[in-house]
Design a protein around this motif. Structure first.
Motif, short mmCIF file in Angstrom:
data_model
loop_
_atom_site.label_atom_id
_atom_site.label_comp_id
_atom_site.label_asym_id
_atom_site.label_seq_id
_atom_site.Cartn_x
_atom_site.Cartn_y
_atom_site.Cartn_z
N MET A 1 0.85 -1.20 0.00
CA MET A 1 0.00 0.00 0.00
C MET A 1 0.88 1.25 0.00
N PRO A 2 0.61 2.24 -0.89
CA PRO A 2 1.43 3.45 -0.90
C PRO A 2 1.29 4.22 0.41
N GLU A 3 2.34 5.01 0.71
CA GLU A 3 2.29 5.81 1.93
C GLU A 3 1.19 6.85 1.85
N THR A 4 0.58 7.12 3.00
CA THR A 4 -0.43 8.16 3.07
C THR A 4 0.25 9.52 3.07
N LYS A 5 -0.25 10.44 2.24
CA LYS A 5 0.36 11.75 2.09
C LYS A 5 -0.27 12.77 3.02
N VAL A 6 0.58 13.45 3.80
CA VAL A 6 0.12 14.49 4.73
C VAL A 6 0.76 15.81 4.33
N LEU A 7 -0.06 16.83 4.11
CA LEU A 7 0.44 18.18 3.84
C LEU A 7 0.30 19.01 5.10
N ILE A 8 1.43 19.59 5.55
CA ILE A 8 1.44 20.48 6.71
C ILE A 8 1.56 21.91 6.19
N VAL A 9 0.57 22.75 6.49
CA VAL A 9 0.62 24.17 6.11
C VAL A 9 0.76 24.95 7.40
N GLU A 10 1.99 25.37 7.70
CA GLU A 10 2.32 25.94 9.02
C GLU A 10 3.53 26.86 8.86
N ASP A 49 -3.53 13.22 1.12
CA ASP A 49 -4.67 12.45 1.61
C ASP A 49 -5.34 13.17 2.77
N ILE A 50 -4.56 14.02 3.47
CA ILE A 50 -5.07 14.77 4.62
C ILE A 50 -4.19 16.00 4.80
N ILE A 51 -4.79 17.09 5.33
CA ILE A 51 -4.07 18.36 5.48
C ILE A 51 -4.11 18.81 6.93
N ILE A 52 -2.93 19.21 7.44
CA ILE A 52 -2.83 19.86 8.76
C ILE A 52 -2.62 21.34 8.47
N PRO A 79 -9.69 15.58 3.95
CA PRO A 79 -9.89 15.98 5.35
C PRO A 79 -8.87 17.01 5.81
N ILE A 80 -9.32 17.91 6.69
CA ILE A 80 -8.47 19.00 7.18
C ILE A 80 -8.55 19.07 8.70
N ILE A 81 -7.36 19.10 9.33
CA ILE A 81 -7.27 19.36 10.78
C ILE A 81 -6.70 20.76 10.94
N LEU A 117 -5.49 12.36 13.54
CA LEU A 117 -5.28 12.21 12.11
C LEU A 117 -5.61 10.78 11.67
N LYS A 118 -5.12 9.81 12.43
CA LYS A 118 -5.38 8.41 12.09
C LYS A 118 -6.87 8.08 12.23
N ALA A 119 -7.51 8.68 13.23
CA ALA A 119 -8.95 8.43 13.43
C ALA A 119 -9.75 8.92 12.22
N ILE A 120 -9.39 10.10 11.71
CA ILE A 120 -10.09 10.64 10.53
C ILE A 120 -9.87 9.73 9.33
N LEU A 121 -8.62 9.29 9.13
CA LEU A 121 -8.32 8.40 8.01
C LEU A 121 -9.07 7.08 8.12
N ARG A 122 -9.18 6.56 9.33
CA ARG A 122 -9.92 5.30 9.53
C ARG A 122 -11.37 5.48 9.15
N ARG A 123 -11.91 6.64 9.50
CA ARG A 123 -13.32 6.90 9.25
C ARG A 123 -13.62 7.02 7.76
N ILE A 124 -12.74 7.70 7.02
CA ILE A 124 -13.03 7.94 5.61
C ILE A 124 -12.46 6.87 4.69
N ARG A 125 -11.38 6.21 5.15
CA ARG A 125 -10.74 5.18 4.33
C ARG A 125 -10.36 4.01 5.21
N PRO A 126 -11.29 3.10 5.44
CA PRO A 126 -11.02 1.98 6.35
C PRO A 126 -9.78 1.18 5.99
N GLY A 127 -9.42 1.16 4.71
CA GLY A 127 -8.24 0.41 4.30
C GLY A 127 -6.95 0.97 4.84
N LEU A 128 -6.98 2.24 5.30
CA LEU A 128 -5.78 2.87 5.85
C LEU A 128 -5.64 2.65 7.36
#
Length: 229
Positions: A1-10, A49-52, A79-81, A117-128
């Motif tokens: 499985m490819p790595e999950t991509k996280v973008l940090i805007v900070e 896949d998700i943005i902080i 998803p955005i945190i 972050l992991k909880a959100i990914l589990r909710r929207i993409r159970p495979g992750l």
């Protein structure tokens, strides 16, 4: 499985460096943007896949970045945190109404951010979802339904297991009895609110079987939180 991509805007270099280091340790692929304009560009180039997302950013504010991401069909479901120094309830509500999926007020625990972050990914993409979730000395194996604390196996009933799993996804966060009822039993099931207290009591007793300390914190008039060092 490819790595999950996280973008940090900070724009705080120290914080983004810490987050990048800890997320990389968790096997996430990380990209960083230091202002709102760069953040919007990276959303298109990096395809996260998700943005902080920090609230207070140079050039384009975090709220505006969130609004623009939500306005485009190709990015509206990312998803955005949101991270912010603002703690007033009205500000939190504004962030969520703009389209953020979750909200953390600075200063915060990196472990809590990664758990959310992991909880959100589990909710929207159970495979992750991770098969094994750890916090402090507690470990949950979702496949075998085994729980250990300090390496020693803890036997839980199905409801206590679901309760612990939910609390493990949000370490340190206080949940009211009603929130736990909805998360664990479901909003369409009629269960007395006090039932939560009974199952929390069972969970607390089981987790302290080997006298390792109380893992569940009771917050008077508010609810319960997982509080493990």
């Amino acid at each position: 499985m490819p790595e999950t991509k996280v973008l940090i805007v900070e724009d705080e270099d120290a914080l983004s460096t810490i987050l990048e280091y800890n997320l990389a340790k968790e096997k996430f692929e990380v990209a960083i943007a230091t202002d709102g304009e760069e953040g919007l560009l990276k959303v298109e180039e990096f395809g996260p896949d998700i943005i902080i997302l920090d609230w207070m950013l140079p050039k384009v504010s975090g709220i505006e970045v969130c609004r623009r991401i939500r306005s485009k069909p190709e990015t509206r479901n990312i998803p955005i945190i949101m991270l912010t120094a603002r703690s007033e309830e009205a500000d939190r509500i504004r962030g969520l109404e703009t389209g953020a999926d979750d909200y953390l007020t600075k200063p915060f625990s990196t472990a809590e951010l990664i758990a959310r972050l992991k909880a959100i990914l589990r909710r929207i993409r159970p495979g992750l979802a991770d098969d094994i979730v750890e916090h402090g000395d507690i470990s949950i194996d979702r496949v075998s339904h085994k729980v250990t604390r300090g390496g020693k196996e803890i036997h839980l009933g199905p409801t206590e297991f679901r309760l612990l799993d939910h609390l493990m996804q949000h370490p340190g966060r206080v949940f009211s009895r009603e929130q736990l009822l909805n998360a664990v039993w479901g909003s369409d099931v009629f269960v007395e609110v006090r039932t939560v207290d009974v199952h929390i009591g069972r969970l607390r007793k089981a987790l302290n079987k080997y006298k390792q300390g109380d893992a569940i914190r009771t917050v008077r008039s508010a609810g319960y939180a997982l509080d493990v060092k």
